[in-house]
Enzyme design. Structure first.
Site, PDB file in Angstrom:
ATOM      1  N   VAL A 103       0.870  -1.176   0.000  1.00  0.00           N
ATOM      2  CA  VAL A 103       0.000   0.000   0.000  1.00  0.00           C
ATOM      3  C   VAL A 103       0.904   1.223   0.000  1.00  0.00           C
ATOM      4  O   VAL A 103       1.620   1.465   0.979  1.00  0.00           O
ATOM      5  CB  VAL A 103      -0.927   0.004   1.233  1.00  0.00           C
ATOM      6  CG1 VAL A 103      -1.849   1.222   1.201  1.00  0.00           C
ATOM      7  CG2 VAL A 103      -1.752  -1.290   1.290  1.00  0.00           C
TER       8      VAL A 103
ATOM      9  N   ASN B 139       2.048   5.423  -0.825  1.00  0.00           N
ATOM     10  CA  ASN B 139       1.611   6.757  -0.419  1.00  0.00           C
ATOM     11  C   ASN B 139       2.453   7.787  -1.167  1.00  0.00           C
ATOM     12  O   ASN B 139       3.625   7.529  -1.450  1.00  0.00           O
ATOM     13  CB  ASN B 139       1.783   6.917   1.098  1.00  0.00           C
ATOM     14  CG  ASN B 139       1.067   8.137   1.630  1.00  0.00           C
ATOM     15  OD1 ASN B 139       1.586   9.238   1.578  1.00  0.00           O
ATOM     16  ND2 ASN B 139      -0.122   7.949   2.124  1.00  0.00           N
ATOM     17  N   ALA B 140       1.866   8.951  -1.426  1.00  0.00           N
ATOM     18  CA  ALA B 140       2.594  10.033  -2.095  1.00  0.00           C
ATOM     19  C   ALA B 140       3.823  10.451  -1.296  1.00  0.00           C
ATOM     20  O   ALA B 140       4.807  10.931  -1.871  1.00  0.00           O
ATOM     21  CB  ALA B 140       1.666  11.226  -2.311  1.00  0.00           C
ATOM     22  N   SER B 141       3.774  10.271   0.002  1.00  0.00           N
ATOM     23  CA  SER B 141       4.959  10.423   0.846  1.00  0.00           C
ATOM     24  C   SER B 141       5.644   9.054   0.851  1.00  0.00           C
ATOM     25  O   SER B 141       5.279   8.161   1.620  1.00  0.00           O
ATOM     26  CB  SER B 141       4.547  10.850   2.255  1.00  0.00           C
ATOM     27  OG  SER B 141       5.683  10.948   3.085  1.00  0.00           O
TER      28      SER B 141
ATOM     29  N   GLU C 271       4.388  -7.948   2.849  1.00  0.00           N
ATOM     30  CA  GLU C 271       4.733  -8.863   3.940  1.00  0.00           C
ATOM     31  C   GLU C 271       4.304  -8.286   5.287  1.00  0.00           C
ATOM     32  O   GLU C 271       3.736  -8.976   6.135  1.00  0.00           O
ATOM     33  CB  GLU C 271       6.244  -9.113   3.960  1.00  0.00           C
ATOM     34  CG  GLU C 271       6.790  -9.787   2.703  1.00  0.00           C
ATOM     35  CD  GLU C 271       7.266  -8.821   1.627  1.00  0.00           C
ATOM     36  OE1 GLU C 271       6.638  -7.754   1.453  1.00  0.00           O
ATOM     37  OE2 GLU C 271       8.268  -9.132   0.957  1.00  0.00           O
TER      38      GLU C 271
ATOM     39  N   CYS D  30      12.343  -6.885   1.285  1.00  0.00           N
ATOM     40  CA  CYS D  30      13.243  -5.793   1.668  1.00  0.00           C
ATOM     41  C   CYS D  30      13.775  -6.028   3.087  1.00  0.00           C
ATOM     42  O   CYS D  30      13.262  -6.863   3.845  1.00  0.00           O
ATOM     43  CB  CYS D  30      12.537  -4.448   1.559  1.00  0.00           C
ATOM     44  SG  CYS D  30      11.466  -4.040   2.936  1.00  0.00           S
TER      45      CYS D  30
ATOM     46  N   CYS E 278      11.238  -5.625   5.992  1.00  0.00           N
ATOM     47  CA  CYS E 278      10.338  -6.767   6.150  1.00  0.00           C
ATOM     48  C   CYS E 278      11.063  -7.967   6.740  1.00  0.00           C
ATOM     49  O   CYS E 278      10.485  -8.706   7.543  1.00  0.00           O
ATOM     50  CB  CYS E 278       9.698  -7.124   4.816  1.00  0.00           C
ATOM     51  SG  CYS E 278       8.418  -5.955   4.345  1.00  0.00           S
TER      52      CYS E 278
HETATM   53  O1  LIG Z   1       9.186  -7.759  -1.056  1.00  0.00           O
HETATM   54  C1  LIG Z   1       8.695  -6.676  -1.390  1.00  0.00           C
HETATM   55  C2  LIG Z   1       9.394  -5.753  -2.192  1.00  0.00           C
HETATM   56  C3  LIG Z   1       8.774  -4.562  -2.509  1.00  0.00           C
HETATM   57  N1  LIG Z   1       7.509  -4.294  -2.067  1.00  0.00           N
HETATM   58  C4  LIG Z   1       6.844  -3.052  -2.454  1.00  0.00           C
HETATM   59  C5  LIG Z   1       7.238  -1.804  -1.734  1.00  0.00           C
HETATM   60  C6  LIG Z   1       6.836  -0.753  -2.751  1.00  0.00           C
HETATM   61  O2  LIG Z   1       5.441  -0.490  -2.646  1.00  0.00           O
HETATM   62  C7  LIG Z   1       7.082  -1.424  -4.085  1.00  0.00           C
HETATM   63  C8  LIG Z   1       8.388  -1.047  -4.733  1.00  0.00           C
HETATM   64  O3  LIG Z   1       9.465  -1.233  -3.869  1.00  0.00           O
HETATM   65  O4  LIG Z   1       7.077  -2.809  -3.820  1.00  0.00           O
HETATM   66  C9  LIG Z   1       6.822  -5.196  -1.290  1.00  0.00           C
HETATM   67  O5  LIG Z   1       5.676  -4.962  -0.918  1.00  0.00           O
HETATM   68  N2  LIG Z   1       7.453  -6.340  -0.953  1.00  0.00           N
HETATM   69 ZN   LIG Z   2       9.390  -4.865   2.638  1.00  0.00          ZN
END
Ligand SMILES: O=c1ccn([C@H]2C[C@H](O)[C@@H](CO)O2)c(=O)[nH]1
Ligand SMILES: [Zn+2]
Length: 135
Positions: free
Chosen positions: A43, A45-47, A55, A88, A91
């Protein structure tokens, strides 16, 4: 619930992602040890710094429904990546604490590549709650 089934749940959650900035959609499915599944999507956001990954959405949803560390059997994650998606660092830290060291983590992509690892393998030498108790 096998890996393919949990990945299918993550793929369905991925379609709910709100990604007007990256257009990169990720889905997660968190299997509890009572059989319940919590879904997560990213999800944005503009920020930009406020974007929440799929995850963490899945874990936070489970906690909002009363689940706690020790209640989880497996996490599946899917994204449109060349190889299985790589969570990432933020997470990985959250998955480790809330899911536990041995939590199986199934990473996949839309092409059907799958790798199964664990929370602790995804974040070696992690900082954790025990470190805070050292004086
Ligand atoms: O394992 C991951 C990797 C990236 N993103 C999202 C964060 C952001 O919204 C977009 C690009 O990084 O993907 C996830 O939700 N999970
Ligand atoms: Zn993540």
């Amino acid at each position: 619930m096998n890996n393919d089934q949990l990945i299918a749940e993550a793929a369905a959650a991925r379609l709910k992602a709100y990604t007007p900035y990256s257009n990169f959609k990720v889905g997660a499915a968190l299997l509890c040890n009572d059989g319940r599944i919590f879904h997560g999507c990213n999800v944005e956001n503009a920020s930009y710094g406020l974007c929440n990954c799929a995850e963490r959405t899945a874990f936070f949803s489970a906690f909002a429904h009363g689940y706690q560390p020790g209640d989880f059997d497996k996490l599946a994650v899917i994204g449109d990546t060349d190889g299985p998606i790589a969570p990432c660092g933020a997470c990985r830290q959250v998955i480790l604490e809330l899911g536990g060291n041995e939590l199986p983590v199934v990473l996949s992509n839309l092409k059907g590549d799958i790798v199964e690892t664990t929370a602790s393998a995804q974040l070696p030498n992690a900082f954790g709650g025990a470190d805070l108790k050292k004086k």
